[in-house]
Design a protein around this motif. Sequence first.
Motif, PDB file in Angstrom:
ATOM      1  N   MET A   1       0.830  -1.207   0.000  1.00  0.00           N
ATOM      2  CA  MET A   1       0.000   0.000   0.000  1.00  0.00           C
ATOM      3  C   MET A   1       0.860   1.251   0.000  1.00  0.00           C
ATOM      4  N   SER A   2       2.000   1.146   0.704  1.00  0.00           N
ATOM      5  CA  SER A   2       2.911   2.288   0.760  1.00  0.00           C
ATOM      6  C   SER A   2       3.432   2.631  -0.628  1.00  0.00           C
ATOM      7  N   ASP A   3       3.618   1.588  -1.437  1.00  0.00           N
ATOM      8  CA  ASP A   3       4.068   1.834  -2.800  1.00  0.00           C
ATOM      9  C   ASP A   3       3.039   2.611  -3.583  1.00  0.00           C
ATOM     10  N   TYR A   4       1.783   2.320  -3.282  1.00  0.00           N
ATOM     11  CA  TYR A   4       0.713   2.957  -4.010  1.00  0.00           C
ATOM     12  C   TYR A   4       0.641   4.443  -3.676  1.00  0.00           C
ATOM     13  N   LEU A   5       0.950   4.783  -2.409  1.00  0.00           N
ATOM     14  CA  LEU A   5       0.769   6.167  -1.979  1.00  0.00           C
ATOM     15  C   LEU A   5       1.866   7.093  -2.500  1.00  0.00           C
ATOM     16  N   ASP A   6       3.074   6.929  -1.970  1.00  0.00           N
ATOM     17  CA  ASP A   6       4.162   7.759  -2.508  1.00  0.00           C
ATOM     18  C   ASP A   6       5.152   6.843  -3.202  1.00  0.00           C
ATOM     19  N   ARG A   7       4.860   6.598  -4.476  1.00  0.00           N
ATOM     20  CA  ARG A   7       5.528   5.516  -5.183  1.00  0.00           C
ATOM     21  C   ARG A   7       7.013   5.736  -5.357  1.00  0.00           C
ATOM     22  N   PHE A   8       7.362   6.997  -5.642  1.00  0.00           N
ATOM     23  CA  PHE A   8       8.755   7.252  -5.974  1.00  0.00           C
ATOM     24  C   PHE A   8       9.469   7.932  -4.810  1.00  0.00           C
ATOM     25  N   GLY A   9       8.800   7.906  -3.633  1.00  0.00           N
ATOM     26  CA  GLY A   9       9.343   8.625  -2.490  1.00  0.00           C
ATOM     27  C   GLY A   9      10.709   8.136  -2.056  1.00  0.00           C
ATOM     28  N   ARG A  10      11.010   6.861  -2.308  1.00  0.00           N
ATOM     29  CA  ARG A  10      12.283   6.332  -1.839  1.00  0.00           C
ATOM     30  C   ARG A  10      13.297   6.149  -2.943  1.00  0.00           C
ATOM     31  N   ASP A  11      13.036   6.760  -4.082  1.00  0.00           N
ATOM     32  CA  ASP A  11      14.042   6.762  -5.144  1.00  0.00           C
ATOM     33  C   ASP A  11      15.240   7.609  -4.721  1.00  0.00           C
ATOM     34  N   GLN A  12      16.310   7.465  -5.453  1.00  0.00           N
ATOM     35  CA  GLN A  12      17.499   8.284  -5.167  1.00  0.00           C
ATOM     36  C   GLN A  12      17.803   9.131  -6.396  1.00  0.00           C
ATOM     37  N   SER A  13      17.331  10.331  -6.404  1.00  0.00           N
ATOM     38  CA  SER A  13      17.662  11.220  -7.506  1.00  0.00           C
ATOM     39  C   SER A  13      18.190  12.530  -6.919  1.00  0.00           C
ATOM     40  N   LEU A 140      -0.628  12.523  14.256  1.00  0.00           N
ATOM     41  CA  LEU A 140      -0.431  12.350  12.810  1.00  0.00           C
ATOM     42  C   LEU A 140       0.364  11.081  12.518  1.00  0.00           C
ATOM     43  N   ALA A 141       1.432  10.863  13.296  1.00  0.00           N
ATOM     44  CA  ALA A 141       2.261   9.684  13.070  1.00  0.00           C
ATOM     45  C   ALA A 141       1.462   8.412  13.310  1.00  0.00           C
ATOM     46  N   LEU A 142       0.675   8.415  14.394  1.00  0.00           N
ATOM     47  CA  LEU A 142      -0.127   7.223  14.689  1.00  0.00           C
ATOM     48  C   LEU A 142      -1.188   7.012  13.621  1.00  0.00           C
ATOM     49  N   MET A 143      -1.768   8.124  13.145  1.00  0.00           N
ATOM     50  CA  MET A 143      -2.800   8.001  12.125  1.00  0.00           C
ATOM     51  C   MET A 143      -2.240   7.331  10.878  1.00  0.00           C
ATOM     52  N   TYR A 144      -1.036   7.767  10.499  1.00  0.00           N
ATOM     53  CA  TYR A 144      -0.407   7.196   9.302  1.00  0.00           C
ATOM     54  C   TYR A 144      -0.190   5.701   9.476  1.00  0.00           C
ATOM     55  N   ARG A 145       0.183   5.309  10.690  1.00  0.00           N
ATOM     56  CA  ARG A 145       0.386   3.879  10.951  1.00  0.00           C
ATOM     57  C   ARG A 145      -0.945   3.127  10.876  1.00  0.00           C
ATOM     58  N   PHE A 146      -1.975   3.699  11.506  1.00  0.00           N
ATOM     59  CA  PHE A 146      -3.274   3.019  11.565  1.00  0.00           C
ATOM     60  C   PHE A 146      -3.939   2.909  10.205  1.00  0.00           C
ATOM     61  N   LEU A 147      -3.612   3.863   9.322  1.00  0.00           N
ATOM     62  CA  LEU A 147      -4.245   3.888   8.003  1.00  0.00           C
ATOM     63  C   LEU A 147      -4.143   2.547   7.305  1.00  0.00           C
TER      64      LEU A 147
ATOM     65  N   MET B  45      -6.626   6.966  15.643  1.00  0.00           N
ATOM     66  CA  MET B  45      -7.451   5.910  15.065  1.00  0.00           C
ATOM     67  C   MET B  45      -8.675   6.497  14.385  1.00  0.00           C
ATOM     68  N   MET B  46      -9.259   7.510  15.017  1.00  0.00           N
ATOM     69  CA  MET B  46     -10.460   8.132  14.436  1.00  0.00           C
ATOM     70  C   MET B  46     -10.125   8.785  13.095  1.00  0.00           C
ATOM     71  N   ALA B  47      -8.972   9.460  13.048  1.00  0.00           N
ATOM     72  CA  ALA B  47      -8.566  10.096  11.794  1.00  0.00           C
ATOM     73  C   ALA B  47      -8.350   9.043  10.710  1.00  0.00           C
ATOM     74  N   ALA B  48      -7.665   7.963  11.093  1.00  0.00           N
ATOM     75  CA  ALA B  48      -7.435   6.888  10.124  1.00  0.00           C
ATOM     76  C   ALA B  48      -8.754   6.276   9.681  1.00  0.00           C
ATOM     77  N   LEU B  49      -9.712   6.194  10.623  1.00  0.00           N
ATOM     78  CA  LEU B  49     -11.010   5.610  10.287  1.00  0.00           C
ATOM     79  C   LEU B  49     -11.745   6.473   9.267  1.00  0.00           C
ATOM     80  N   VAL B  50     -11.748   7.790   9.490  1.00  0.00           N
ATOM     81  CA  VAL B  50     -12.440   8.667   8.539  1.00  0.00           C
ATOM     82  C   VAL B  50     -11.779   8.558   7.170  1.00  0.00           C
ATOM     83  N   PHE B  51     -10.450   8.516   7.171  1.00  0.00           N
ATOM     84  CA  PHE B  51      -9.717   8.407   5.912  1.00  0.00           C
ATOM     85  C   PHE B  51     -10.060   7.103   5.199  1.00  0.00           C
ATOM     86  N   ALA B  52     -10.032   6.005   5.948  1.00  0.00           N
ATOM     87  CA  ALA B  52     -10.352   4.707   5.332  1.00  0.00           C
ATOM     88  C   ALA B  52     -11.825   4.662   4.945  1.00  0.00           C
ATOM     89  N   GLY B  53     -12.677   5.300   5.781  1.00  0.00           N
ATOM     90  CA  GLY B  53     -14.107   5.302   5.497  1.00  0.00           C
ATOM     91  C   GLY B  53     -14.439   6.011   4.198  1.00  0.00           C
TER      92      GLY B  53
END
Lengths: 220, 346
Positions: A1-13, A140-147, B45-53
């Motif tokens: 999924m990470s590839d899908y989001l920022d696909r070229f983020g880890r390129d080296q240019s 924000l960091a936790l949200m990114y993980r939970f996504l 978690m709530m933010a991730a939920l809205v995003f996934a939702g």
Amino acid sequence: MSDYLDRFGRDQSTCHRWPPLVKLYVAMGLILAATCAPITHGPLLGLIACAIFFVHSLARIPLAFVARRLFFFWPPLFLMALSLPLSQGCRAGWLMSATIICRGTLSFTTALWLVNVMPFDQLLATLRRLRLPSVFLAILALMYRFLFVLWDELDRMRTARQVRLFRKPSLWEQWQQGAQMLGRLLIRALDRADRVHGAMMARGWQGETRWLEQRQKDQR
Amino acid sequence: MHIQDGVLSPAVCMATGALSLSAVAYSLHRLKESVGDRTIPLTGMMAALVFAGQMVNFPIGAPVSGHLLGGVLATTVVGPWAGCIAMTLVLFVQWALFSDGGLFAFGANVLHMAVIGAWGGHAVRLLVQRFVGDSHKGIVVGSVVSAWCSVMAAAALFCFEFRLSWPAGEIDFSKVFAWMVSFHSLIGVGEALITGVAISFVLNQRPELICRAGTSVRLLHKGDLLPETGKSSGPTVATSITRTLAAGLVIALAIAAFLSPFASSFDDGLEAVLSKLNITEFNLTPSVPGLFEDYDKVPVPLASWQAIAVSIAGIGGTLAVFGLALLLGKALPSGTAAMTSEVAGE
């Protein structure tokens, strides 16, 4: 999924090796220029477009990728922009809609460049250097993980629904099932938040975030 | 739904940015003081939920499908402060990962979807709950009505910002607003429907998860019962007045959305204000004299007919939403949700 989001983020240019703040400022400058340039100044807009094209090619982002993203980006923008002249009976507002389309496209491609040269962890580190509140960044960091966790959960629920459905549901049923799927996802997400909180407590979480300064440098 | 860069003028972007920055900062302040270590994972978690939702598609026609916005859903579960932060983060991640919404228009997007969605939605829901009652039915009816109101209020605010961003005379803004409002009233009905069904589902299955009036964030562990509105969670008089004011503001904005096509005189008033404040130079696009002449050639009967049609659509939409809310509230104890949950579940 990470590839899908920022696909070229880890390129080296060349662009990827720029300091993160420089990338951010370049993107902001380009967007500012694109949104402030008047539509009647064609050469200026062309210059900005060339600059955006230049940074894209410097970052080695394939043109096909940009084109595909634009293909999904344009319909809503055109809908919004063309509603102006259409609502006037096609007599006025063409200049305004051209401005909106032009500025929107330029700033979108710039943002696309920024996304693809700056991985999310780098963005977080940059935001921390810009002194955003640490609680905000921790969420924000936790949200990114939970996504990714919730996306997988949603995928499993979709599969489960497809397996159990033997006919195509009607429109109303699709809406109902979608909304109930959301409710189910909500329940599971909150339960998971409980478990995560327990696990964090078990590992000494006291409500404040500690960042590993070194981690960023090691990754680079 | 997202506003791209270039739609609003830099001045409007700055003003909305300042407004939403202070709103988010206040939310963060309230969030920090109200709860302990539990908030951070819960809000994330709530933010991730809205995003996934928002990935769950709701088909409208063959190629077109809509999705949840989620402001009211988030605020019903975690309260206005955490809800506002969660929605802001959703918008930020959408910008940072998908480049949805502009960088300079980020403030406007936050104002429309996070601040109005969470704060306004919460205020409207509590106002409705005061009339319908704090029961499950009250929560569902309140969230349906507030979902619809928040979408319409955002649309009205957008019309206002859009009008401020562009020079007058080039086009007839009332017609643009008519389009905008009719479009958003459909979005609003969809949002209300999704939010209502999702919340009534959660109320059926796990009622303790839904945040009750007065408690800002679920503090207790799973299995504990939430305190009834008692000494710790009872709103003070001051907050109740602020809440009523906020609810009134959002409802007024929602109603204003349907009056905006009528506001042809409003154009002149706004122009006067603009020239008085000397901020017309922010309009970066030069107005074209050739297009200017068309402005007063617009046939008046057609324009007013359109405005009336939009207003009728608005009243119809409002009635539909209230009917929907009552239906959902009535259907709550029935077993339909539980039955289809098997399909949605694992």
